[in-house]
Scaffold this active site. Structure first.
Site, mmCIF file in Angstrom:
data_model
loop_
_atom_site.group_PDB
_atom_site.id
_atom_site.type_symbol
_atom_site.label_atom_id
_atom_site.label_comp_id
_atom_site.label_asym_id
_atom_site.label_seq_id
_atom_site.Cartn_x
_atom_site.Cartn_y
_atom_site.Cartn_z
ATOM 1 N N THR A 35 0.836 -1.203 0.000
ATOM 2 C CA THR A 35 0.000 0.000 0.000
ATOM 3 C C THR A 35 0.872 1.254 0.000
ATOM 4 O O THR A 35 1.943 1.254 0.621
ATOM 5 C CB THR A 35 -0.887 -0.015 1.268
ATOM 6 O OG1 THR A 35 -1.730 -1.157 1.208
ATOM 7 C CG2 THR A 35 -1.759 1.245 1.372
ATOM 8 N N GLY A 36 0.393 2.286 -0.685
ATOM 9 C CA GLY A 36 1.116 3.565 -0.672
ATOM 10 C C GLY A 36 1.444 4.009 -2.083
ATOM 11 O O GLY A 36 1.126 3.328 -3.064
ATOM 12 N N GLU A 51 -0.438 -5.321 6.102
ATOM 13 C CA GLU A 51 0.881 -5.448 5.454
ATOM 14 C C GLU A 51 1.714 -6.505 6.188
ATOM 15 O O GLU A 51 2.382 -7.326 5.573
ATOM 16 C CB GLU A 51 1.606 -4.098 5.471
ATOM 17 C CG GLU A 51 0.967 -3.090 4.534
ATOM 18 C CD GLU A 51 1.530 -1.682 4.672
ATOM 19 O OE1 GLU A 51 2.217 -1.408 5.667
ATOM 20 O OE2 GLU A 51 1.276 -0.875 3.772
HETATM 21 C C1 5RP Z 1 1.497 2.127 4.164
HETATM 22 C C2 5RP Z 1 2.958 1.886 4.148
HETATM 23 C C3 5RP Z 1 3.737 2.388 2.990
HETATM 24 O O1 5RP Z 1 4.481 1.342 2.449
HETATM 25 C C4 5RP Z 1 4.647 3.467 3.445
HETATM 26 O O2 5RP Z 1 3.899 4.461 4.111
HETATM 27 C C5 5RP Z 1 5.412 4.104 2.276
HETATM 28 O O3 5RP Z 1 4.519 4.815 1.478
HETATM 29 P P1 5RP Z 1 4.978 5.590 0.174
HETATM 30 O O4 5RP Z 1 5.352 4.552 -0.834
HETATM 31 O O5 5RP Z 1 3.756 6.378 -0.220
HETATM 32 O O6 5RP Z 1 6.137 6.469 0.547
HETATM 33 O O7 5RP Z 1 3.529 1.300 5.030
HETATM 34 O O8 5RP Z 1 0.906 1.724 5.372
#
Ligand code: 5RP
Length: 220
Positions: A28-29, A103
């Site tokens: 996610t993200g 996750e």
């Molecule tokens: C979500 C996460 C993401 O992997 C983490 O926040 C990194 O996000 P991004 O790729 O937007 O920098 O742990 O819960």
């Protein structure tokens, strides 16, 4: 290269780790979103994916990849996800997007965890990024007091409810000298669902986007 270009480059490099014909785990993200976009090109080779959040499930469905329930699969070949911080042992802080519990579950099942991120996420010691902790709502104040006893400064993430119906405390100022120990300690507080330290199950491979290209690090 800007940060998005670095994220896109690592997301595309992660395709080389996808095992064709096998169930895949997807994180996610924003970096994971670039990975999902890249998956569109090989979607016919992917029989299904387990998503670590509702947002990821929706995005996978939009590009035509079947989303499968974790309970209906025996194993996951590879899990690909981003991180908020990662150290040289490939231990991470995750959960900036509040998806840490799912996750962690998908990562636990996966045979291989491939972390994708840009170079700004690499740190010597974890903890400058506030550590997300998912908490059962009625335990929020109690858990916050216990986190203060551990030396942290918890802040309630206002207005955020996780996919599991819980709340998030973001913990500043923790001294995470031994990540595995801190992960266990926080998980032992009653009312904590899990915390965003991924040290007991670190990544196996890190693909990091730098100005000089994508670099690969493997856990020793
Ligand atoms: C979500 C996460 C993401 O992997 C983490 O926040 C990194 O996000 P991004 O790729 O937007 O920098 O742990 O819960």
């Amino acid at each position: 290269m800007n940060q998005d270009a670095l994220k896109k480059a690592v997301a595309e490099a992660a395709l080389a780790h996808v095992e064709r014909g096998e169930i895949l785990g997807v994180g996610t993200g924003s970096t994971a979103n670039f990975f999902i976009d890249a998956l569109a090109g090989i979607r016919d080779d992917i029989p299904g994916a387990v998503a670590s959040s509702q947002a990821t499930a929706d995005r996978l469905k939009r590009i035509g990849i079947e989303v499968v329930e974790l309970n209906s699969v025996g194993s996951i070949s590879v899990y690909v996800d981003g991180a908020d911080e990662i150290n040289s042992a490939l231990e991470m802080i995750k959960g900036g997007g509040a998806a840490l519990t799912r996750e962690k579950i998908v990562a636990a099942v996966a045979r291989k965890f491939v972390c994708i991120c840009d170079a700004s996420k690499q740190v010597q010691q974890l903890g400058r990024f506030p550590l997300p902790v998912e908490v059962i709502p009625m335990a929020r104040s109690y858990v916050a007091r216990e986190l203060v006893r551990l030396g942290g400064s918890p802040v309630y993430r206002e207005g955020v409810v996780t996919d599991n119906g819980n709340v998030i405390l973001d913990v500043w100022n923790l001294n995470i000298a031994v990540p595995r120990q801190m992960e266990e300690r926080i998980n032992n507080i009653v009312g904590v669902v899990t915390n965003g330290l991924f040290a007991l199950r670190p990544a196996d491979v890190l693909l990091v986007g730098t100005a000089d290209g994508v670099k690969t690090l493997k856990r020793s």
